[in-house]
Scaffold this motif. Structure first.
Motif, PDB file in Angstrom:
ATOM      1  N   ARG A 169      18.146 -17.652  61.391  1.00 33.54           N
ATOM      2  CA  ARG A 169      19.165 -17.563  60.853  1.00 33.54           C
ATOM      3  C   ARG A 169      20.258 -16.749  61.815  1.00 33.54           C
ATOM      4  O   ARG A 169      19.887 -15.481  62.313  1.00 33.54           O
ATOM      5  N   LEU A 170      21.523 -17.147  61.939  1.00 36.54           N
ATOM      6  CA  LEU A 170      22.431 -16.219  62.786  1.00 36.54           C
ATOM      7  C   LEU A 170      23.113 -15.308  62.180  1.00 36.54           C
ATOM      8  O   LEU A 170      23.641 -15.934  61.037  1.00 36.54           O
ATOM      9  N   GLU A 171      22.879 -14.168  62.294  1.00 37.24           N
ATOM     10  CA  GLU A 171      23.664 -13.015  61.422  1.00 37.24           C
ATOM     11  C   GLU A 171      25.135 -12.933  62.094  1.00 37.24           C
ATOM     12  O   GLU A 171      25.321 -12.214  63.242  1.00 37.24           O
ATOM     13  N   PRO A 172      26.215 -13.289  61.708  1.00 29.93           N
ATOM     14  CA  PRO A 172      27.551 -13.152  62.150  1.00 29.93           C
ATOM     15  C   PRO A 172      28.222 -11.814  61.940  1.00 29.93           C
ATOM     16  O   PRO A 172      27.753 -11.011  61.188  1.00 29.93           O
ATOM     17  N   PRO A 173      28.867 -11.769  63.217  1.00 31.16           N
ATOM     18  CA  PRO A 173      29.839 -10.182  62.811  1.00 31.16           C
ATOM     19  C   PRO A 173      30.407 -10.057  61.575  1.00 31.16           C
ATOM     20  O   PRO A 173      30.988 -11.321  60.892  1.00 31.16           O
ATOM     21  N   PRO A 174      30.393  -9.108  60.690  1.00 32.19           N
ATOM     22  CA  PRO A 174      31.131  -8.918  59.333  1.00 32.19           C
ATOM     23  C   PRO A 174      32.428  -8.859  59.415  1.00 32.19           C
ATOM     24  O   PRO A 174      32.986  -7.895  58.698  1.00 32.19           O
ATOM     25  N   PHE A 175      33.261  -9.861  59.913  1.00 29.46           N
ATOM     26  CA  PHE A 175      34.519  -9.721  59.637  1.00 29.46           C
ATOM     27  C   PHE A 175      34.934 -10.253  58.023  1.00 29.46           C
ATOM     28  O   PHE A 175      34.503 -11.153  57.666  1.00 29.46           O
ATOM     29  N   PRO A 176      35.972  -9.474  57.624  1.00 30.66           N
ATOM     30  CA  PRO A 176      36.401  -9.781  56.286  1.00 30.66           C
ATOM     31  C   PRO A 176      37.143 -10.816  56.124  1.00 30.66           C
ATOM     32  O   PRO A 176      38.449 -10.816  55.777  1.00 30.66           O
ATOM     33  N   TRP A 227      40.513  -2.852  56.754  1.00 27.24           N
ATOM     34  CA  TRP A 227      40.885  -2.089  58.255  1.00 27.24           C
ATOM     35  C   TRP A 227      39.549  -1.888  58.739  1.00 27.24           C
ATOM     36  O   TRP A 227      39.372  -2.116  60.060  1.00 27.24           O
ATOM     37  N   MET A 228      38.689  -0.965  58.019  1.00 31.76           N
ATOM     38  CA  MET A 228      37.477  -0.261  58.548  1.00 31.76           C
ATOM     39  C   MET A 228      36.475  -1.645  58.965  1.00 31.76           C
ATOM     40  O   MET A 228      35.780  -1.544  59.860  1.00 31.76           O
ATOM     41  N   ARG A 229      36.450  -2.406  57.989  1.00 36.35           N
ATOM     42  CA  ARG A 229      35.404  -3.536  58.311  1.00 36.35           C
ATOM     43  C   ARG A 229      35.809  -4.365  59.625  1.00 36.35           C
ATOM     44  O   ARG A 229      34.835  -4.959  60.158  1.00 36.35           O
ATOM     45  N   THR A 230      37.053  -4.679  59.903  1.00 35.84           N
ATOM     46  CA  THR A 230      37.609  -5.567  60.861  1.00 35.84           C
ATOM     47  C   THR A 230      37.207  -4.565  62.169  1.00 35.84           C
ATOM     48  O   THR A 230      36.721  -5.252  63.220  1.00 35.84           O
ATOM     49  N   ALA A 232      40.673 -19.143  60.710  1.00 28.18           N
ATOM     50  CA  ALA A 232      41.136 -18.158  59.772  1.00 28.18           C
ATOM     51  C   ALA A 232      41.615 -17.153  60.693  1.00 28.18           C
ATOM     52  O   ALA A 232      41.315 -17.118  61.886  1.00 28.18           O
ATOM     53  N   VAL A 233      42.678 -16.485  60.144  1.00 33.99           N
ATOM     54  CA  VAL A 233      43.142 -15.167  60.748  1.00 33.99           C
ATOM     55  C   VAL A 233      42.859 -14.059  60.043  1.00 33.99           C
ATOM     56  O   VAL A 233      43.010 -14.001  58.708  1.00 33.99           O
ATOM     57  N   VAL A 234      42.631 -12.779  60.745  1.00 34.43           N
ATOM     58  CA  VAL A 234      42.263 -11.664  60.351  1.00 34.43           C
ATOM     59  C   VAL A 234      43.125 -10.503  60.998  1.00 34.43           C
ATOM     60  O   VAL A 234      42.953 -10.495  62.319  1.00 34.43           O
ATOM     61  N   ALA A 235      43.989  -9.865  60.435  1.00 31.06           N
ATOM     62  CA  ALA A 235      44.725  -8.734  60.971  1.00 31.06           C
ATOM     63  C   ALA A 235      44.714  -7.383  60.243  1.00 31.06           C
ATOM     64  O   ALA A 235      44.879  -7.243  58.848  1.00 31.06           O
ATOM     65  N   ALA A 236      44.138  -6.431  61.225  1.00 33.00           N
ATOM     66  CA  ALA A 236      43.775  -5.246  60.717  1.00 33.00           C
ATOM     67  C   ALA A 236      44.961  -4.294  60.511  1.00 33.00           C
ATOM     68  O   ALA A 236      44.689  -3.200  60.283  1.00 33.00           O
ATOM     69  N   ASP A 237      46.180  -4.669  61.118  1.00 33.16           N
ATOM     70  CA  ASP A 237      47.223  -3.631  61.131  1.00 33.16           C
ATOM     71  C   ASP A 237      47.714  -3.240  59.855  1.00 33.16           C
ATOM     72  O   ASP A 237      47.945  -3.958  58.799  1.00 33.16           O
ATOM     73  N   THR A 238      47.825  -2.157  59.563  1.00 37.54           N
ATOM     74  CA  THR A 238      48.351  -1.589  58.234  1.00 37.54           C
ATOM     75  C   THR A 238      49.861  -1.054  58.071  1.00 37.54           C
ATOM     76  O   THR A 238      50.233  -0.682  57.158  1.00 37.54           O
TER      77      THR A 238
END
Length: 350
Positions: A134-141, A211-214, A301-307
């Motif tokens: 199993r490939l454990e992927p990086p936990p991006f939200p 933000w923290m998870r990213t 998908a797009v993930v943006a951690a800017d607050t």
């Protein structure tokens, strides 16, 4: 008094009866000795076969460990779904045949075939080991097609869809499973001034830990995702051959098109995009993303951690379409392989 002439004659049937008994006893003793010798030889042969089988199994297990360690070195995440990758691994001075079979973007079968050598043909030992990996992927939200801790800006013509559609040329096959997500997770959805957004997509607020998870997922990326330092001088992205990952780092990142990237693209800074940029996979932004004057299209998908209020800005030609297959193949670039316990069910990344 009895004379020689008067003695009774001796019966011939009683003569020499000891000799057959002795011969029979010797024959039985010989058979017992041969049986004991045969058993001793079989025991020694069995011990040699058991030792050879243990050695063959040890080489096969060692080859499995070597193949797992070489996952990143050999860029095996580029192995297509449904294809086999075969090679040989030296183990204890003997070559062991190893094969990867990718059943799913995040699930594989690892096989090692080891053979022993013996003088007798029937004493050859072989081991064929199969392991689920199993490939454990990086936990991006990845909560939606666009997941941002800030504001999503768009205008009429901007497309954001969380529907996971079957595409005819999908690398996961046309009959893959689909799993749609919400189109937008953001603090707010607004139009780019002075334009209007007549039909903005539905949205829901992001989790407080986005933000923290990213940032934690970016820090957990291994050496297979290199870092490229960038500046404010507009330039296209480097060519991407196959599925790859890169971290573009700089206080101000300027990307111009035409550019394309396949895999995991991390922009560690405030980014400005002009021209045409197409991303197949996952686009992660740790700052503001200004693509108002660009034709930014993302299949994944797009993930943006800017607050801050800047958030993500898409132009009239911008489009983000969720693709589960592309997301999983992109996350596999930064994943870590691990032997999976036997189970009929495995939780897979979005």
């Amino acid at each position: 008094m009895m004379t020689r002439r008067n003695r009774a004659p001796v019966s011939r049937c009683r003569r020499g009866f000891v000799l057959p008994l002795v011969i029979a006893a010797l024959a039985v003793s010989s058979l017992l000795a041969l049986a004991f010798i045969h058993e001793a030889l079989l025991g020694a042969r069995g011990a040699r076969a058991s030792l050879g089988a243990a050695d063959v199994e040890y080489r096969a297990e060692a080859a499995l460990g070597t193949a797992l360690a070489r996952w990143s070195q050999d860029s095996l995440w580029n192995t297509g779904v449904g294809t086999r990758h075969q090679f040989s691994v030296p183990s204890a001075g003997q070559p062991v045949a190893v094969e990867w079979l990718r059943l799913h973007p995040l699930m594989l079968i690892l096989r090692a075939q080891s053979h022993g050598h013996a003088v007798r043909r029937l004493d050859v030992s072989s081991r064929d080991l199969l392991r689920a990996v199993r490939l454990e992927p990086p936990p991006f939200p990845i909560e939606a097609a666009i997941s941002t801790a800030g504001t999503l800006h768009g205008s009429t013509g901007t497309i954001v869809s969380g529907i996971d559609e079957l595409r005819p040329h999908s690398p996961c096959g046309a009959d893959r499973d689909t799993a749609s997500l919400p189109p937008v997770v953001a603090n707010r959805v607004a139009a780019v001034a002075p334009h209007t957004w007549t039909s903005p997509p539905p949205w829901r607020p992001p989790p407080a830990t986005l933000w923290m998870r990213t940032h934690g997922a970016v820090q957990a990326l291994g050496p297979q995702v290199p870092v490229r330092h960038w500046n404010a001088t507009p330039r296209p992205l480097p060519p991407s051959r196959g599925w790859n990952g890169v971290i573009v780092r700089g206080p101000s990142i300027a990307i111009t098109g035409p550019s394309a990237w396949q895999g995991l693209l991390v922009l560690d800074g405030n980014a400005t995009v002009t021209g045409a940029l197409h991303v197949t996979g996952v686009l992660v932004v740790l700052g503001n993303l200004d693509a108002a004057a660009a034709q930014l299209t993302v299949q994944g998908a797009v993930v943006a951690a800017d607050t801050t209020a800047g958030g993500v800005t898409l132009g009239t030609a911008g489009a983000v379409r969720y693709d589960r297959c592309a997301v999983q193949l992109a996350l596999a670039v930064g994943a870590r392989p691990s032997l999976a316990p036997f189970s009929l069910w495995h939780r897979l990344s979005r």
